[in-house]
Design a protein around this motif. Structure first.
Motif, PDB file in Angstrom:
ATOM      1  N   VAL A   1      -4.823   2.567  -9.721  1.00 21.11           N
ATOM      2  CA  VAL A   1      -5.742   2.245  -8.638  1.00 21.11           C
ATOM      3  C   VAL A   1      -6.899   3.244  -8.589  1.00 21.11           C
ATOM      4  O   VAL A   1      -8.067   2.866  -8.423  1.00 21.11           O
ATOM      5  CB  VAL A   1      -5.001   2.210  -7.284  1.00 21.11           C
ATOM      6  CG1 VAL A   1      -5.994   2.174  -6.121  1.00 21.11           C
ATOM      7  CG2 VAL A   1      -4.079   0.992  -7.219  1.00 21.11           C
ATOM      8  N   THR A   2      -6.582   4.513  -8.747  1.00 21.40           N
ATOM      9  CA  THR A   2      -7.616   5.554  -8.721  1.00 21.40           C
ATOM     10  C   THR A   2      -8.628   5.346  -9.844  1.00 21.40           C
ATOM     11  O   THR A   2      -9.854   5.400  -9.626  1.00 21.40           O
ATOM     12  CB  THR A   2      -6.986   6.949  -8.853  1.00 21.40           C
ATOM     13  OG1 THR A   2      -6.131   7.187  -7.737  1.00 21.40           O
ATOM     14  CG2 THR A   2      -8.068   8.021  -8.891  1.00 21.40           C
TER      15      THR A   2
ATOM     16  N   GLU B   1      -1.943  -4.049  -5.723  1.00 20.19           N
ATOM     17  CA  GLU B   1      -0.840  -3.323  -5.096  1.00 20.19           C
ATOM     18  C   GLU B   1       0.273  -4.279  -4.688  1.00 20.19           C
ATOM     19  O   GLU B   1       1.466  -3.974  -4.857  1.00 20.19           O
ATOM     20  CB  GLU B   1      -1.352  -2.543  -3.887  1.00 20.19           C
ATOM     21  CG  GLU B   1      -2.226  -1.353  -4.265  1.00 20.19           C
ATOM     22  CD  GLU B   1      -2.816  -0.631  -3.070  1.00 20.19           C
ATOM     23  OE1 GLU B   1      -3.291   0.508  -3.229  1.00 20.19           O
ATOM     24  OE2 GLU B   1      -2.802  -1.207  -1.951  1.00 20.19           O
TER      25      GLU B   1
ATOM     26  N   ALA C   1       2.378   1.678  -3.419  1.00 20.26           N
ATOM     27  CA  ALA C   1       1.387   2.166  -4.377  1.00 20.26           C
ATOM     28  C   ALA C   1       1.177   3.669  -4.258  1.00 20.26           C
ATOM     29  O   ALA C   1       0.918   4.354  -5.253  1.00 20.26           O
ATOM     30  CB  ALA C   1       0.069   1.432  -4.188  1.00 20.26           C
ATOM     31  N   LYS C   2       1.275   4.199  -3.060  1.00 25.04           N
ATOM     32  CA  LYS C   2       1.107   5.639  -2.857  1.00 25.04           C
ATOM     33  C   LYS C   2       2.280   6.425  -3.430  1.00 25.04           C
ATOM     34  O   LYS C   2       2.106   7.546  -3.918  1.00 25.04           O
ATOM     35  CB  LYS C   2       0.968   5.940  -1.358  1.00 25.04           C
ATOM     36  CG  LYS C   2      -0.329   5.439  -0.737  1.00 25.04           C
ATOM     37  CD  LYS C   2      -0.344   5.706   0.754  1.00 25.04           C
ATOM     38  CE  LYS C   2      -1.634   5.192   1.398  1.00 25.04           C
ATOM     39  NZ  LYS C   2      -1.636   5.384   2.869  1.00 25.04           N
TER      40      LYS C   2
ATOM     41  N   ASP D   1       4.398   5.260  -5.922  1.00 23.78           N
ATOM     42  CA  ASP D   1       4.602   5.007  -7.346  1.00 23.78           C
ATOM     43  C   ASP D   1       3.467   5.651  -8.135  1.00 23.78           C
ATOM     44  O   ASP D   1       2.305   5.255  -8.017  1.00 23.78           O
ATOM     45  CB  ASP D   1       4.648   3.499  -7.607  1.00 23.78           C
ATOM     46  CG  ASP D   1       4.929   3.187  -9.068  1.00 23.78           C
ATOM     47  OD1 ASP D   1       6.085   3.333  -9.492  1.00 23.78           O
ATOM     48  OD2 ASP D   1       3.977   2.801  -9.792  1.00 23.78           O
ATOM     49  N   ALA D   2       3.792   6.630  -8.946  1.00 23.59           N
ATOM     50  CA  ALA D   2       2.772   7.416  -9.645  1.00 23.59           C
ATOM     51  C   ALA D   2       1.895   6.568 -10.558  1.00 23.59           C
ATOM     52  O   ALA D   2       0.672   6.752 -10.605  1.00 23.59           O
ATOM     53  CB  ALA D   2       3.449   8.528 -10.453  1.00 23.59           C
TER      54      ALA D   2
ATOM     55  N   GLU E   1       0.838  -1.203   0.000  1.00 22.36           N
ATOM     56  CA  GLU E   1       0.000   0.000   0.000  1.00 22.36           C
ATOM     57  C   GLU E   1       0.869   1.248   0.000  1.00 22.36           C
ATOM     58  O   GLU E   1       0.585   2.220  -0.712  1.00 22.36           O
ATOM     59  CB  GLU E   1      -0.925  -0.015   1.215  1.00 22.36           C
ATOM     60  CG  GLU E   1      -1.912   1.135   1.266  1.00 22.36           C
ATOM     61  CD  GLU E   1      -2.847   1.054   2.452  1.00 22.36           C
ATOM     62  OE1 GLU E   1      -3.600   2.022   2.686  1.00 22.36           O
ATOM     63  OE2 GLU E   1      -2.821   0.024   3.162  1.00 22.36           O
ATOM     64  N   ASN E   2       1.923   1.240   0.794  1.00 21.11           N
ATOM     65  CA  ASN E   2       2.840   2.383   0.836  1.00 21.11           C
ATOM     66  C   ASN E   2       3.556   2.554  -0.493  1.00 21.11           C
ATOM     67  O   ASN E   2       3.760   3.677  -0.974  1.00 21.11           O
ATOM     68  CB  ASN E   2       3.860   2.200   1.961  1.00 21.11           C
ATOM     69  CG  ASN E   2       3.230   2.324   3.338  1.00 21.11           C
ATOM     70  OD1 ASN E   2       2.201   2.977   3.506  1.00 21.11           O
ATOM     71  ND2 ASN E   2       3.838   1.695   4.325  1.00 21.11           N
TER      72      ASN E   2
ATOM     73  N   THR F   1       1.201   3.262 -10.417  1.00 19.35           N
ATOM     74  CA  THR F   1       0.307   2.397  -9.648  1.00 19.35           C
ATOM     75  C   THR F   1      -0.810   3.197  -9.005  1.00 19.35           C
ATOM     76  O   THR F   1      -1.980   2.782  -9.013  1.00 19.35           O
ATOM     77  CB  THR F   1       1.096   1.641  -8.557  1.00 19.35           C
ATOM     78  OG1 THR F   1       2.131   0.870  -9.171  1.00 19.35           O
ATOM     79  CG2 THR F   1       0.187   0.717  -7.760  1.00 19.35           C
ATOM     80  N   SER F   2      -0.470   4.355  -8.455  1.00 22.70           N
ATOM     81  CA  SER F   2      -1.476   5.202  -7.820  1.00 22.70           C
ATOM     82  C   SER F   2      -2.552   5.619  -8.811  1.00 22.70           C
ATOM     83  O   SER F   2      -3.755   5.586  -8.503  1.00 22.70           O
ATOM     84  CB  SER F   2      -0.799   6.447  -7.230  1.00 22.70           C
ATOM     85  OG  SER F   2      -1.746   7.318  -6.656  1.00 22.70           O
ATOM     86  N   ARG F   3      -2.141   5.977 -10.016  1.00 20.13           N
ATOM     87  CA  ARG F   3      -3.086   6.396 -11.051  1.00 20.13           C
ATOM     88  C   ARG F   3      -3.979   5.230 -11.473  1.00 20.13           C
ATOM     89  O   ARG F   3      -5.197   5.400 -11.645  1.00 20.13           O
ATOM     90  CB  ARG F   3      -2.327   6.947 -12.251  1.00 20.13           C
ATOM     91  CG  ARG F   3      -3.230   7.453 -13.371  1.00 20.13           C
ATOM     92  CD  ARG F   3      -2.428   8.148 -14.452  1.00 20.13           C
ATOM     93  NE  ARG F   3      -1.433   7.283 -15.063  1.00 20.13           N
ATOM     94  CZ  ARG F   3      -0.116   7.376 -14.867  1.00 20.13           C
ATOM     95  NH1 ARG F   3       0.367   8.285 -14.046  1.00 20.13           N
ATOM     96  NH2 ARG F   3       0.711   6.556 -15.471  1.00 20.13           N
TER      97      ARG F   3
END
Length: 277
Positions: A37-38, A137, A27-28, A30-31, A24-25, A33-35
């Motif tokens: 997931v969103t 993630e 994913a937050k 890594d741009a 989870e950390n 992965t974050s995108r």
């Protein structure tokens, strides 16, 4: 993520205690992965059919990544069969394959499979969305460059997935699990992959005792052994496997791909086989 100047085994032991939080950390931070997931969270709940999922590239990639199926993202016909066939039916692709990863994916979308690809309500409930995000993630974390360079990602994947494996064909259908077992068994994955399916089975059945990989402790110890061996004989991280790699690379009439009516021929590297025995 790997920690500088700390052994892979130590890093693995730290990460495996709470991989979900570590992933989870990651994913937050890594741009990409974050995108992803969103976007998945925003769009998944509106998808009510297999065709709808296949047409939504962004959501599909997250789903496939969560179930360890990124290597078949281009195999639309295979994905559609897994989504639109009842996985409990003996004639379904998922059941015939004896591929634990395929079965898990088909089971997750069983409501579509039992209704030929559609349902009155989306299978993407809040619980399923959260589960897919968590698995995705973890997959991204395991496949990050830092964790792939020293094998930690493979070790974490092995720890997560091995408890669901009950047969040698299931193990061999998963390229990451197979690579870990090949390494611990003393085989070079590249050379071992050149053998046909029957030769691989013959060699592994005398090396792998699944009854000794039935508890979390046993699985973790095996993963640690894999990492320790990589320190002695480093391996170059693999590129994503093809669909054929999932089945040992054998297209002969005795290989597992024969289940799907695939014909072909391959040379039998007898010298290599004899040398490894």
């Amino acid at each position: 993520m790997a920690i500088t100047n700390v052994s892979p085994v130590t890093t693995y032991i730290t990460a495996v205690k709470d991989e979900e939080t570590a992933a989870e950390n990651y994913a937050k931070m890594d741009a990409t992965t974050s995108r992803e997931v969103t976007t998945f969270k925003e769009q998944a709940a509106s998808i009510t059919s297999a065709d709808g999922l296949l047409k939504n590239y962004s959501v599909l990639q997250v789903v496939l990544g969560a179930y360890g199926l990124g290597s078949i993202s281009g195999e639309t016909a295979v994905i559609k069969d897994l989504l639109t066939q009842d996985p409990t039916s003996a004639s379904s692709l998922a059941k015939k394959s004896d591929n634990a990863t395929w079965l898990a994916f088909a089971d997750a979308f069983q409501t579509w499979g039992q209704n030929k690809g559609s349902a009155s309500a989306t299978p993407f409930t809040s619980d399923m969305i959260n589960s897919i995000v968590s698995q995705f993630e973890e997959s991204q974390y395991e496949n990050s460059t830092a964790n792939q360079d020293d094998g930690i990602g493979n070790a974490l994947y092995f720890t997560r997935k091995m408890s669901g494996v009950t047969s040698l064909p299931q193990l061999m259908s998963d390229p990451t699990l197979l690579k870990v077992v090949e390494t611990v068994s003393g085989y070079d994955p590249d050379q071992f992959g050149a053998l046909n399916y029957d030769q691989q089975v013959s060699m592994l059945k005398n090396k792998v005792d699944l009854t000794k990989l039935s508890t979390p402790k046993e699985i973790q110890q095996y993963a640690e052994q894999y990492l320790a061996l990589l320190q002695i004989n480093p391996q170059t991280p693999d590129t994503p496997a093809t669909m054929m790699d999932l089945f040992g690379g054998d297209t002969g009439d005795q290989g597992i791909v024969a289940l799907f009516g695939v014909d072909g021929s391959s040379s039998s590297p007898g010298d290599l086989y004899s040398g490894l025995l």
